[in-house]
Design an enzyme around this catalytic site. Structure first.
Site, PDB file in Angstrom:
ATOM      1  N   GLY A  58       0.850  -1.184   0.000  1.00  0.00           N
ATOM      2  CA  GLY A  58       0.000   0.000   0.000  1.00  0.00           C
ATOM      3  C   GLY A  58       0.885   1.232   0.000  1.00  0.00           C
ATOM      4  N   GLN A  63       3.078  10.005   1.305  1.00  0.00           N
ATOM      5  CA  GLN A  63       4.377   9.322   1.309  1.00  0.00           C
ATOM      6  C   GLN A  63       5.228   9.644   0.086  1.00  0.00           C
ATOM      7  OE1 GLN A  63       2.528   5.264   2.275  1.00  0.00           O
ATOM      8  NE2 GLN A  63       4.508   5.189   3.317  1.00  0.00           N
ATOM      9  N   CYS A 111       6.221   0.107   7.439  1.00  0.00           N
ATOM     10  CA  CYS A 111       5.803   1.249   6.624  1.00  0.00           C
ATOM     11  C   CYS A 111       6.993   1.698   5.782  1.00  0.00           C
ATOM     12  CB  CYS A 111       5.339   2.388   7.534  1.00  0.00           C
ATOM     13  SG  CYS A 111       4.820   3.858   6.629  1.00  0.00           S
ATOM     14  N   LEU A 112       6.759   1.947   4.503  1.00  0.00           N
ATOM     15  CA  LEU A 112       7.856   2.335   3.604  1.00  0.00           C
ATOM     16  C   LEU A 112       8.535   3.630   4.049  1.00  0.00           C
ATOM     17  CD1 LEU A 112       6.201   1.497   0.162  1.00  0.00           C
ATOM     18  CD2 LEU A 112       7.970   0.179   1.350  1.00  0.00           C
ATOM     19  N   HIS A 153      -4.249   1.213   7.560  1.00  0.00           N
ATOM     20  CA  HIS A 153      -2.893   1.782   7.646  1.00  0.00           C
ATOM     21  C   HIS A 153      -2.746   2.960   6.668  1.00  0.00           C
ATOM     22  CE1 HIS A 153       1.675   1.256   7.974  1.00  0.00           C
ATOM     23  NE2 HIS A 153       1.528   2.089   6.950  1.00  0.00           N
ATOM     24  N   GLU A 154      -3.203   2.765   5.436  1.00  0.00           N
ATOM     25  CA  GLU A 154      -3.069   3.825   4.422  1.00  0.00           C
ATOM     26  C   GLU A 154      -3.989   5.008   4.732  1.00  0.00           C
ATOM     27  OE1 GLU A 154      -0.525   3.568   2.710  1.00  0.00           O
ATOM     28  OE2 GLU A 154      -0.232   1.447   3.104  1.00  0.00           O
ATOM     29  N   HIS A 157      -2.507   7.395   7.059  1.00  0.00           N
ATOM     30  CA  HIS A 157      -1.560   8.333   6.432  1.00  0.00           C
ATOM     31  C   HIS A 157      -2.264   9.620   5.993  1.00  0.00           C
ATOM     32  CE1 HIS A 157       2.334   6.389   6.310  1.00  0.00           C
ATOM     33  NE2 HIS A 157       1.828   5.264   5.828  1.00  0.00           N
TER      34      HIS A 157
HETATM   35 CO    CO Z   1       2.754   3.399   5.842  1.00  0.00          CO
END
Ligand code: CO
Length: 197
Positions: A58, A63, A111-112, A153-154, A157
């Site tokens: 995701g 991000q 998380c990236l 999670h997304e 963000h």
């Molecule tokens: Co994340």
């Protein structure tokens, strides 16, 4: 198709650098967009390419430095455990989580934007969400299991919330040094990142 290169990495779009922890854009409440948003199709394609290049499941617009309410998900990596996730590739525009249901369950998330840190996060197993897809068709759908988790999670963000905000304060304190290293660019990752300092 060259050997060893999966279909998903065999793309020709643009890969954005991923914004690292510490950048204020990750703490902003993202803004809704409308159909006049310029070059949205290209942006979405680039979001997918960026996500695949970094092996994520995701990716949310903040991000990649854009505080708009858009995220992409491809949950096929979990299709072994949850068969309905095969071909689960979706775009969420201006989403609203209407309901979260069931007894929270733990899963080890990453998380990236916060590489090399993984923590058990408690989330509800089922959500009802309203969103527009990439063709501006409005949906109201129920998602469960891993799909619900990735979406939660997304979605966080877009609210300026990160997965580490869900862990207990003592545990978070223990991560402070690692988080500082990430913000300062002292972390090795195999994808492009943009660091705040
Ligand atoms: Co994340």
């Amino acid at each position: 198709m060259p050997e060893g290169i999966s279909q998903k990495s065999y793309l020709c779009g643009m890969v954005y650098p991923i914004v690292a922890y510490g950048d204020p854009v990750l703490r902003k409440k993202a803004e809704e967009i409308d159909e006049t948003y310029p070059e949205l199709d290209t942006f979405i394609q680039n979001m997918f390419d960026t996500m695949y290049a970094s092996h994520g499941v995701g990716l949310a617009a903040p991000q990649v430095g854009k505080a708009i309410r858009v995220f992409v998900v491809d949950a096929e990596a979990f299709a072994d455990e949850e068969p309905y996730l095969e071909n689960f590739k979706k775009v969420f525009i201006n989403p609203i989580i209407l309901e979260e249901k069931g007894t929270k369950w733990a899963f080890n998330e990453g998380c990236l934007s916060i590489p090399k840190i993984r923590e058990d996060i408690m989330r509800h197993p089922e959500i009802v969400i309203e969103y527009f897809d990439e063709n501006w068709v409005l949906h109201e759908e129920t998602f469960g299991g891993m799909a619900a988790r990735i979406i939660q999670h997304e979605y966080d963000h877009l609210e300026g919330i990160l997965f580490i905000d869900h862990i207990n304060p003592m545990r978070k304190k223990m991560l402070a040094g690692k988080l500082k290293d990430i913000s300062a660019g002292r972390v090795n990752v195999d994808y492009r990142m943009r660091f705040p300092k």
